[in-house]
Write a protein that holds these residues in place. Structure first.
Motif, PDB file in Angstrom:
ATOM      1  N   ALA A   1       0.832  -1.202   0.000  1.00  7.63           N
ATOM      2  CA  ALA A   1       0.000   0.000   0.000  1.00  7.63           C
ATOM      3  C   ALA A   1       0.868   1.254   0.000  1.00  7.63           C
ATOM      4  CB  ALA A   1      -0.934  -0.012   1.214  1.00  7.63           C
ATOM      5  N   ALA A   2       1.945   1.248   0.782  1.00  8.53           N
ATOM      6  CA  ALA A   2       2.845   2.403   0.812  1.00  8.53           C
ATOM      7  C   ALA A   2       3.507   2.610  -0.541  1.00  8.53           C
ATOM      8  CB  ALA A   2       3.901   2.210   1.909  1.00  8.53           C
ATOM      9  N   THR A   3       3.911   1.532  -1.194  1.00  8.59           N
ATOM     10  CA  THR A   3       4.534   1.639  -2.517  1.00  8.59           C
ATOM     11  C   THR A   3       3.545   2.199  -3.523  1.00  8.59           C
ATOM     12  OG1 THR A   3       5.983  -0.232  -2.031  1.00  8.59           O
ATOM     13  CG2 THR A   3       5.695   0.344  -4.339  1.00  8.59           C
ATOM     14  N   ALA A   4       2.316   1.730  -3.481  1.00  8.56           N
ATOM     15  CA  ALA A   4       1.292   2.232  -4.401  1.00  8.56           C
ATOM     16  C   ALA A   4       1.034   3.716  -4.160  1.00  8.56           C
ATOM     17  CB  ALA A   4       0.003   1.432  -4.243  1.00  8.56           C
ATOM     18  N   ALA A   5       0.996   4.130  -2.895  1.00  3.96           N
ATOM     19  CA  ALA A   5       0.776   5.541  -2.579  1.00  3.96           C
ATOM     20  C   ALA A   5       1.935   6.399  -3.095  1.00  3.96           C
ATOM     21  CB  ALA A   5       0.609   5.720  -1.076  1.00  3.96           C
ATOM     22  N   ARG A   6       3.179   5.906  -2.927  1.00  8.10           N
ATOM     23  CA  ARG A   6       4.338   6.645  -3.432  1.00  8.10           C
ATOM     24  C   ARG A   6       4.284   6.771  -4.946  1.00  8.10           C
ATOM     25  NH1 ARG A   6       7.359   3.517   0.285  1.00  8.10           N
ATOM     26  NH2 ARG A   6       8.085   2.203  -1.426  1.00  8.10           N
ATOM     27  N   GLU A   7       3.879   5.691  -5.610  1.00  5.13           N
ATOM     28  CA  GLU A   7       3.785   5.724  -7.070  1.00  5.13           C
ATOM     29  C   GLU A   7       2.738   6.741  -7.524  1.00  5.13           C
ATOM     30  OE1 GLU A   7       5.476   4.241  -9.544  1.00  5.13           O
ATOM     31  OE2 GLU A   7       6.863   3.535  -8.007  1.00  5.13           O
ATOM     32  N   GLN A   8       1.606   6.788  -6.869  1.00  2.00           N
ATOM     33  CA  GLN A   8       0.569   7.748  -7.233  1.00  2.00           C
ATOM     34  C   GLN A   8       1.036   9.177  -6.992  1.00  2.00           C
ATOM     35  OE1 GLN A   8      -2.849   6.547  -4.985  1.00  2.00           O
ATOM     36  NE2 GLN A   8      -3.467   4.983  -6.471  1.00  2.00           N
ATOM     37  N   GLN A   9       1.710   9.396  -5.874  1.00  2.00           N
ATOM     38  CA  GLN A   9       2.219  10.728  -5.563  1.00  2.00           C
ATOM     39  C   GLN A   9       3.266  11.151  -6.595  1.00  2.00           C
ATOM     40  OE1 GLN A   9       4.110  11.030  -1.770  1.00  2.00           O
ATOM     41  NE2 GLN A   9       4.362  13.239  -1.886  1.00  2.00           N
ATOM     42  N   ARG A  10       4.162  10.242  -6.933  1.00  2.00           N
ATOM     43  CA  ARG A  10       5.212  10.551  -7.911  1.00  2.00           C
ATOM     44  C   ARG A  10       4.608  10.825  -9.287  1.00  2.00           C
ATOM     45  NH1 ARG A  10       9.302  13.290  -8.740  1.00  2.00           N
ATOM     46  NH2 ARG A  10      10.683  12.501 -10.342  1.00  2.00           N
ATOM     47  N   THR A  11       3.587  10.073  -9.666  1.00  2.00           N
ATOM     48  CA  THR A  11       2.920  10.301 -10.939  1.00  2.00           C
ATOM     49  C   THR A  11       2.273  11.683 -10.966  1.00  2.00           C
ATOM     50  OG1 THR A  11       2.494   7.938 -11.151  1.00  2.00           O
ATOM     51  CG2 THR A  11       1.181   9.394 -12.540  1.00  2.00           C
ATOM     52  N   ALA A  12       1.630  12.068  -9.884  1.00  2.00           N
ATOM     53  CA  ALA A  12       1.014  13.395  -9.809  1.00  2.00           C
ATOM     54  C   ALA A  12       2.073  14.491  -9.909  1.00  2.00           C
ATOM     55  CB  ALA A  12       0.227  13.522  -8.505  1.00  2.00           C
ATOM     56  N   GLU A  13       3.219  14.299  -9.242  1.00  2.00           N
ATOM     57  CA  GLU A  13       4.299  15.275  -9.322  1.00  2.00           C
ATOM     58  C   GLU A  13       4.819  15.404 -10.748  1.00  2.00           C
ATOM     59  OE1 GLU A  13       7.240  13.959  -6.561  1.00  2.00           O
ATOM     60  OE2 GLU A  13       6.061  14.514  -4.796  1.00  2.00           O
ATOM     61  N   LEU A  14       4.998  14.278 -11.420  1.00  2.00           N
ATOM     62  CA  LEU A  14       5.500  14.318 -12.792  1.00  2.00           C
ATOM     63  C   LEU A  14       4.508  14.993 -13.735  1.00  2.00           C
ATOM     64  CD1 LEU A  14       7.166  10.801 -13.119  1.00  2.00           C
ATOM     65  CD2 LEU A  14       8.298  13.016 -12.940  1.00  2.00           C
ATOM     66  N   HIS A  15       3.215  14.755 -13.532  1.00  2.00           N
ATOM     67  CA  HIS A  15       2.207  15.422 -14.348  1.00  2.00           C
ATOM     68  C   HIS A  15       2.246  16.929 -14.111  1.00  2.00           C
ATOM     69  CE1 HIS A  15       0.184  12.145 -16.348  1.00  2.00           C
ATOM     70  NE2 HIS A  15       0.115  11.459 -15.208  1.00  2.00           N
ATOM     71  N   ALA A  16       2.427  17.334 -12.867  1.00  2.00           N
ATOM     72  CA  ALA A  16       2.503  18.764 -12.555  1.00  2.00           C
ATOM     73  C   ALA A  16       3.736  19.389 -13.201  1.00  2.00           C
ATOM     74  CB  ALA A  16       2.529  18.969 -11.044  1.00  2.00           C
ATOM     75  N   GLN A  17       4.867  18.684 -13.127  1.00  2.00           N
ATOM     76  CA  GLN A  17       6.085  19.193 -13.755  1.00  2.00           C
ATOM     77  C   GLN A  17       5.917  19.293 -15.267  1.00  2.00           C
ATOM     78  OE1 GLN A  17       9.286  16.644 -12.590  1.00  2.00           O
ATOM     79  NE2 GLN A  17       9.395  17.448 -10.498  1.00  2.00           N
ATOM     80  N   LEU A  18       5.284  18.302 -15.846  1.00  2.00           N
ATOM     81  CA  LEU A  18       5.065  18.304 -17.289  1.00  2.00           C
ATOM     82  C   LEU A  18       4.174  19.465 -17.699  1.00  2.00           C
ATOM     83  CD1 LEU A  18       5.479  16.901 -20.013  1.00  2.00           C
ATOM     84  CD2 LEU A  18       3.495  15.495 -19.466  1.00  2.00           C
ATOM     85  N   SER A  19       3.118  19.685 -16.956  1.00  2.00           N
ATOM     86  CA  SER A  19       2.206  20.789 -17.264  1.00  2.00           C
ATOM     87  C   SER A  19       2.922  22.132 -17.144  1.00  2.00           C
ATOM     88  CB  SER A  19       0.998  20.765 -16.331  1.00  2.00           C
ATOM     89  OG  SER A  19       0.273  19.584 -16.513  1.00  2.00           O
ATOM     90  N   ALA A  20       3.749  22.258 -16.117  1.00  2.00           N
ATOM     91  CA  ALA A  20       4.465  23.516 -15.904  1.00  2.00           C
ATOM     92  C   ALA A  20       5.511  23.754 -16.987  1.00  2.00           C
ATOM     93  CB  ALA A  20       5.128  23.519 -14.528  1.00  2.00           C
ATOM     94  N   SER A  21       6.106  22.700 -17.485  1.00  2.00           N
ATOM     95  CA  SER A  21       7.183  22.863 -18.463  1.00  2.00           C
ATOM     96  C   SER A  21       6.683  22.958 -19.895  1.00  2.00           C
ATOM     97  CB  SER A  21       8.177  21.708 -18.344  1.00  2.00           C
ATOM     98  OG  SER A  21       7.565  20.504 -18.724  1.00  2.00           O
TER      99      SER A  21
END
Length: 128
Positions: free
Chosen positions: A18-38
């Protein structure tokens, strides 16, 4: 004792998954935010192979991919461990059930040996 250890191991494994899945979701959201910003910046810049920013970005992406692969390997190993423990539990239960069935059959045979038999009917002795 074994079952308690197995249950504790499964609970810890579920928490880790569950912790790994939560980290993956958080990291995916961060990458989407970075992509949108860039996206706005990328159109204005010219990307060349020699650009130092691009090399750093590619190095960071490679590092992130390696981390994701390592997490995927750990997840795979954890799943295999859960499967192996489940199979071991199933095997021990089926072995116990087989032993119980054999004991029941032996007890039944012992009862049949000690039970007095009825006399054979007279008709069985006739030749015709």
């Amino acid at each position: 004792w074994r079952r308690a250890c197995s249950e504790m191991g499964r609970a810890e494994l579920r928490e880790q998954l569950a912790a790994t899945a939560a980290r993956e979701q958080q990291r995916t959201a961060e990458l989407h935010a970075q992509l949108s910003a860039s996206e706005g910046r990328v159109g204005a810049e010219t990307w060349s192979l020699a650009a130092p920013g691009k090399v750093d970005l590619m190095r960071q992406m490679l590092h992130e991919q390696q981390e994701e692969l390592a997490e995927a390997r750990r997840f795979s190993a954890a799943c295999k461990l859960v499967t192996a423990v489940g199979r071991r539990d199933t095997l021990s239960l089926s072995t116990a059930l087989g032993a119980w069935r054999r004991a029941c059959l032996l007890a039944r045979e012992a009862d049949l040996r000690h039970t007095p038999r009825l006399a054979k009917p007279a008709a069985e002795g006739l030749p015709f």
